[in-house]
Enzyme design. Structure first.
Site, PDB file in Angstrom:
ATOM      1  N   CYS A 186      13.297  27.886 -37.715  1.00  0.00           N
ATOM      2  CA  CYS A 186      12.921  26.525 -38.111  1.00  0.00           C
ATOM      3  C   CYS A 186      12.349  25.693 -36.965  1.00  0.00           C
ATOM      4  O   CYS A 186      11.782  24.628 -37.193  1.00  0.00           O
ATOM      5  CB  CYS A 186      14.115  25.812 -38.733  1.00  0.00           C
ATOM      6  SG  CYS A 186      14.808  26.678 -40.161  1.00  0.00           S
ATOM      7  N   HIS A 219      12.437  18.328 -38.520  1.00  0.00           N
ATOM      8  CA  HIS A 219      12.532  19.484 -39.401  1.00  0.00           C
ATOM      9  C   HIS A 219      13.262  19.057 -40.664  1.00  0.00           C
ATOM     10  O   HIS A 219      14.323  18.429 -40.600  1.00  0.00           O
ATOM     11  CB  HIS A 219      13.289  20.608 -38.685  1.00  0.00           C
ATOM     12  CG  HIS A 219      13.732  21.713 -39.578  1.00  0.00           C
ATOM     13  ND1 HIS A 219      12.889  22.300 -40.510  1.00  0.00           N
ATOM     14  CD2 HIS A 219      14.928  22.348 -39.694  1.00  0.00           C
ATOM     15  CE1 HIS A 219      13.560  23.244 -41.157  1.00  0.00           C
ATOM     16  NE2 HIS A 219      14.785  23.293 -40.684  1.00  0.00           N
ATOM     17  N   ASN A 271      14.185  23.116 -47.557  1.00  0.00           N
ATOM     18  CA  ASN A 271      13.986  23.589 -46.186  1.00  0.00           C
ATOM     19  C   ASN A 271      12.967  24.725 -46.207  1.00  0.00           C
ATOM     20  O   ASN A 271      13.255  25.817 -46.687  1.00  0.00           O
ATOM     21  CB  ASN A 271      15.326  24.064 -45.615  1.00  0.00           C
ATOM     22  CG  ASN A 271      15.233  24.509 -44.171  1.00  0.00           C
ATOM     23  OD1 ASN A 271      14.150  24.759 -43.646  1.00  0.00           O
ATOM     24  ND2 ASN A 271      16.379  24.635 -43.521  1.00  0.00           N
TER      25      ASN A 271
END
EC number: 2.3.1.180
Length: 325
Positions: free
Chosen positions: A119, A252, A282
């Site tokens: 990520c 993020h 996500n």
């Protein structure tokens, strides 16, 4: 003359299949897995995610995002002299997804490679492209985050399968005589490998070990909120800025609680935080460029504003980039 790099175009792409929390809950119920819209929203802020069709790969999603970024920058594929793709869900073991995407885009000949920092991948990739431009090794780079995390989810584990989605985001980063990217800060700590991982590996033509994502959510949250604040303050210090100078925090898009914690530590109102996690979940390395593109295209984020981008992911990896758009 000193060289700098600036983002001149953004693009993103989400596959057509959209599942709300209720849609996903209904599908999971057929497998005996219980969840609900309320349960997911309360813990994550996520309301929907997009899943790619079985035949669609990370390079396909990245290609669409790249085309949109090129169009926004007024550039052609043939103008690109560097391609970096951040992904943890590559099309193949090798060659790189960047090489596959390069051919689909028609930008053959320039350096193309993948970055795997989960990520944090887009932050890593953007920092590498910035460094290469500053040394004169590239003039116009395409930096892409693309993921099909739906392929590695354990749909019997409600604590993880509700979190992730598929998508891609991209930016064109060009050489400039005025500063765009002001500072970056990258870190990793391999002792935390086990708290977020897909432990399977390829050997002898077979995938050995567990092939699906595993996560210790509380451990990830505890570590993430601390290291993100450290990285944010590091880039601000490097650039001679303070948190009060930030126009927009673009983190993020993992979990609304982590984003709220980041804003609180920097004493920023959530009105200054770009939040898109509710719409796509996500998307790992794709989430920051997805959020950036959405904010630019909506008119929320404008040229000349100071942006703080920050990411954290498996590895454990984390980092931040401070830039003038």
């Amino acid at each position: 003359m000193k060289l700098y790099s600036r983002i001149t175009g953004t693009g993103s792409y989400l596959p057509p299949r959209r599942l709300t929390n209720s849609d996903l809950a209904a599908e999971l119920a057929t497998q005996g897995v219980e969840t609900s819209d309320d349960w997911i929203v309360e813990r994550t802020g996520i309301r929907a995610r997009h899943f790619a069709a079985p035949e669609v790969c990370s390079s396909d999603l990245g290609l669409e995002a790249a085309r949109r970024a090129l169009q926004a920058a007024g550039a052609k594929a043939q103008d690109i002299d560097l391609i970096i793709v951040a992904t943890s869900t590559p099309d193949m073991v090798f060659p790189s997804t960047a090489c596959i995407l390069q051919d689909k885009l028609g930008a053959n000949g320039c350096p193309a490679f993948d970055v795997q920092a989960v990520c944090s991948g887009f932050i890593y990739a953007l920092s590498i492209a910035d460094a290469m431009i500053k040394t004169g090794a590239a003039k116009k780079a395409l930096v892409i985050g693309a993921e099909v995390f739906s392929r590695i989810l354990d749909f019997k584990d409600r604590t993880t399968c509700v979190l992730f989605g598929d998508g891609a985001g991209a930016v064109v980063l060009e050489a400039s005589d005025t500063p765009g990217i002001l500072a970056s800060d990258l870190h990793a700590d391999g002792k935390h490998v086990g708290i977020l991982c897909v432990p399977g590996h390829v050997s002898g033509g077979n995938v050995l070990g567990a092939p699906l994502l595993q996560m210790d959510g509380p451990a990830v949250f505890k570590l993430a909120v601390g290291v993100l604040d450290e990285a944010a303050r590091a880039v601000l210090a490097k650039a001679g800025k303070t948190a009060a100078d930030i126009d927009w925090l673009i983190p993020h898009q993992a979990n609304i609680r982590i984003m709220q914690s980041s804003a609180r530590k920097l004493k920023l109102s959530m009105d200054k935080v770009v939040v898109t996690v509710d719409q796509h979940g996500n998307t790992s390395a794709a989430s920051i460029p997805l959020a950036l593109d959405a904010a630019v295209r909506s008119g929320k984020v404008k040229a000349g504003e100071l942006l703080l981008l920050e990411g954290v992911g498996g590895g454990f990896t984390w980092g931040a980039v401070l830039l003038n758009l």
